[in-house]
Design a protein around this motif. Structure first.
Motif, PDB file in Angstrom:
ATOM      1  N   LEU A  10       0.852  -1.076   0.145  1.00  0.00           N
ATOM      2  CA  LEU A  10       0.178  -0.126   0.060  1.00  0.00           C
ATOM      3  C   LEU A  10       0.811   1.366  -0.010  1.00  0.00           C
ATOM      4  N   THR A  11       1.686   1.262   0.861  1.00  0.00           N
ATOM      5  CA  THR A  11       2.860   2.376   0.976  1.00  0.00           C
ATOM      6  C   THR A  11       3.350   2.702  -0.503  1.00  0.00           C
ATOM      7  N   ASN A  12       3.631   1.735  -1.084  1.00  0.00           N
ATOM      8  CA  ASN A  12       4.439   1.857  -2.396  1.00  0.00           C
ATOM      9  C   ASN A  12       3.359   2.458  -3.426  1.00  0.00           C
ATOM     10  N   ARG A  13       2.102   2.429  -3.422  1.00  0.00           N
ATOM     11  CA  ARG A  13       1.296   2.844  -4.247  1.00  0.00           C
ATOM     12  C   ARG A  13       0.442   4.396  -4.035  1.00  0.00           C
ATOM     13  N   ILE A  14       0.766   4.795  -2.769  1.00  0.00           N
ATOM     14  CA  ILE A  14       0.125   6.059  -2.333  1.00  0.00           C
ATOM     15  C   ILE A  14       0.893   7.344  -3.095  1.00  0.00           C
ATOM     16  N   PRO A  15       0.215   8.493  -3.204  1.00  0.00           N
ATOM     17  CA  PRO A  15       0.882   9.497  -3.415  1.00  0.00           C
ATOM     18  C   PRO A  15       2.131  10.195  -2.595  1.00  0.00           C
ATOM     19  N   ASP A  16       2.828  10.829  -3.125  1.00  0.00           N
ATOM     20  CA  ASP A  16       3.896  11.613  -2.384  1.00  0.00           C
ATOM     21  C   ASP A  16       3.115  12.481  -1.123  1.00  0.00           C
ATOM     22  N   GLY A  17       3.849  12.316  -0.222  1.00  0.00           N
ATOM     23  CA  GLY A  17       2.993  13.199   1.156  1.00  0.00           C
ATOM     24  C   GLY A  17       1.835  12.148   1.762  1.00  0.00           C
ATOM     25  N   GLY A  18       1.493  11.059   1.093  1.00  0.00           N
ATOM     26  CA  GLY A  18       0.342  10.447   1.871  1.00  0.00           C
ATOM     27  C   GLY A  18       0.869   9.214   2.682  1.00  0.00           C
ATOM     28  N   VAL A  19      -0.082   9.041   3.651  1.00  0.00           N
ATOM     29  CA  VAL A  19       0.500   8.061   4.886  1.00  0.00           C
ATOM     30  C   VAL A  19      -0.315   6.909   4.651  1.00  0.00           C
ATOM     31  N   VAL A  20      -0.048   5.609   5.242  1.00  0.00           N
ATOM     32  CA  VAL A  20      -0.663   4.441   5.463  1.00  0.00           C
ATOM     33  C   VAL A  20      -0.281   4.091   7.051  1.00  0.00           C
ATOM     34  N   GLY A  21      -1.359   3.665   7.238  1.00  0.00           N
ATOM     35  CA  GLY A  21      -1.424   3.293   8.957  1.00  0.00           C
ATOM     36  C   GLY A  21      -2.490   2.283   9.089  1.00  0.00           C
ATOM     37  N   ARG A  22      -1.926   1.467  10.097  1.00  0.00           N
ATOM     38  CA  ARG A  22      -3.023   0.220  10.659  1.00  0.00           C
ATOM     39  C   ARG A  22      -3.727   0.909  11.603  1.00  0.00           C
ATOM     40  N   VAL A  23      -4.995   0.517  11.268  1.00  0.00           N
ATOM     41  CA  VAL A  23      -6.207   1.250  12.213  1.00  0.00           C
ATOM     42  C   VAL A  23      -6.100   0.021  13.490  1.00  0.00           C
ATOM     43  N   GLY A  24      -6.167  -1.223  13.118  1.00  0.00           N
ATOM     44  CA  GLY A  24      -6.358  -2.418  14.065  1.00  0.00           C
ATOM     45  C   GLY A  24      -6.540  -3.795  13.202  1.00  0.00           C
ATOM     46  N   GLY A  25      -6.146  -4.619  13.822  1.00  0.00           N
ATOM     47  CA  GLY A  25      -6.478  -5.898  13.149  1.00  0.00           C
ATOM     48  C   GLY A  25      -6.157  -5.946  11.774  1.00  0.00           C
ATOM     49  N   ASN A  26      -6.827  -6.021  10.746  1.00  0.00           N
ATOM     50  CA  ASN A  26      -6.155  -6.141   9.400  1.00  0.00           C
ATOM     51  C   ASN A  26      -6.928  -4.916   8.888  1.00  0.00           C
ATOM     52  N   GLU A  27      -7.231  -3.882   9.526  1.00  0.00           N
ATOM     53  CA  GLU A  27      -7.572  -2.538   8.694  1.00  0.00           C
ATOM     54  C   GLU A  27      -6.546  -1.441   8.614  1.00  0.00           C
ATOM     55  N   PHE A  28      -6.545  -1.029   7.558  1.00  0.00           N
ATOM     56  CA  PHE A  28      -5.698   0.136   7.321  1.00  0.00           C
ATOM     57  C   PHE A  28      -6.300   1.297   6.824  1.00  0.00           C
ATOM     58  N   ALA A  29      -5.658   2.522   6.968  1.00  0.00           N
ATOM     59  CA  ALA A  29      -6.204   3.674   6.735  1.00  0.00           C
ATOM     60  C   ALA A  29      -5.089   4.340   5.795  1.00  0.00           C
ATOM     61  N   VAL A  30      -5.589   4.928   4.799  1.00  0.00           N
ATOM     62  CA  VAL A  30      -4.680   5.731   3.878  1.00  0.00           C
ATOM     63  C   VAL A  30      -5.133   7.299   3.716  1.00  0.00           C
ATOM     64  N   LEU A  31      -4.135   8.237   4.091  1.00  0.00           N
ATOM     65  CA  LEU A  31      -4.484   9.517   4.319  1.00  0.00           C
ATOM     66  C   LEU A  31      -3.747  10.259   2.875  1.00  0.00           C
ATOM     67  N   ALA A  32      -4.577  11.039   2.240  1.00  0.00           N
ATOM     68  CA  ALA A  32      -3.830  11.565   1.345  1.00  0.00           C
ATOM     69  C   ALA A  32      -4.539  12.940   0.947  1.00  0.00           C
ATOM     70  N   ASP A  33      -3.805  14.104   0.652  1.00  0.00           N
ATOM     71  CA  ASP A  33      -4.409  15.199   0.525  1.00  0.00           C
ATOM     72  C   ASP A  33      -4.455  15.780  -0.657  1.00  0.00           C
ATOM     73  N   GLY A  34      -5.479  16.472  -1.208  1.00  0.00           N
ATOM     74  CA  GLY A  34      -5.557  17.130  -2.230  1.00  0.00           C
ATOM     75  C   GLY A  34      -6.050  16.339  -3.616  1.00  0.00           C
ATOM     76  N   LEU A  35      -6.811  15.198  -3.260  1.00  0.00           N
ATOM     77  CA  LEU A  35      -7.075  14.435  -4.438  1.00  0.00           C
ATOM     78  C   LEU A  35      -8.465  14.731  -4.701  1.00  0.00           C
ATOM     79  N   THR A  36      -8.713  14.677  -6.229  1.00  0.00           N
ATOM     80  CA  THR A  36     -10.155  14.784  -6.601  1.00  0.00           C
ATOM     81  C   THR A  36     -10.989  13.559  -6.442  1.00  0.00           C
ATOM     82  N   ARG A  37     -12.219  13.404  -6.782  1.00  0.00           N
ATOM     83  CA  ARG A  37     -12.887  12.215  -6.637  1.00  0.00           C
ATOM     84  C   ARG A  37     -12.412  11.265  -7.514  1.00  0.00           C
ATOM     85  N   ALA A  38     -12.079  11.756  -8.756  1.00  0.00           N
ATOM     86  CA  ALA A  38     -11.306  10.639  -9.916  1.00  0.00           C
ATOM     87  C   ALA A  38      -9.958  10.232  -9.259  1.00  0.00           C
ATOM     88  N   ASP A  39      -9.259  11.091  -8.637  1.00  0.00           N
ATOM     89  CA  ASP A  39      -7.948  10.581  -8.202  1.00  0.00           C
ATOM     90  C   ASP A  39      -8.130   9.690  -7.214  1.00  0.00           C
TER      91      ASP A  39
END
Length: 105
Positions: A10-39
């Motif tokens: 996941l980390t290798n595929r996110i945009p520059d400045g994005g963050v991947v974090g494990r929320v718990g169990g097998n759940e991850f959150a990806v935070l990315a700024d400045g993306l459009t809905r298409a992005d």
């Protein structure tokens, strides 16, 4: 080992400045700024494709799947509110799949 590999993919595929974090169990959150809905739609496809290839663990191939929920932060929202919104959208996405493509968990 599987969670570490998923996080790396996941980390290798996110945009520059994005963050991947494990929320718990097998759940991850990806935070990315400045993306459009298409992005975000494109990002979801890239992330899903990143985890499709089997993961080798102790000589065995392990396959994982993913469900995605996209939450949009608006002014004044807390992080918990954004994560809750994304979680709700993930369950909408899961319920919209054809029954034969649904997985437990």
């Amino acid at each position: 080992m599987v969670l570490v590999e998923v996080a790396q993919r996941l980390t290798n595929r996110i945009p520059d400045g994005g963050v991947v974090g494990r929320v718990g169990g097998n759940e991850f959150a990806v935070l990315a700024d400045g993306l459009t809905r298409a992005d975000t739609a494109d990002l979801a496809v890239r992330l899903r494709n990143a985890i499709i290839p089997p993961i080798r663990v102790d000589g065995r191939a392990v396959r994982v799947g993913a469900s995605f929920g996209i939450g949009w932060a608006r002014c004044g929202m807390t992080a918990d509110e954004v994560l809750k919104s994304a979680d709700e959208q993930m369950y909408v996405e899961k319920r919209s799949r054809p029954r034969q493509h649904r997985r437990t968990g």
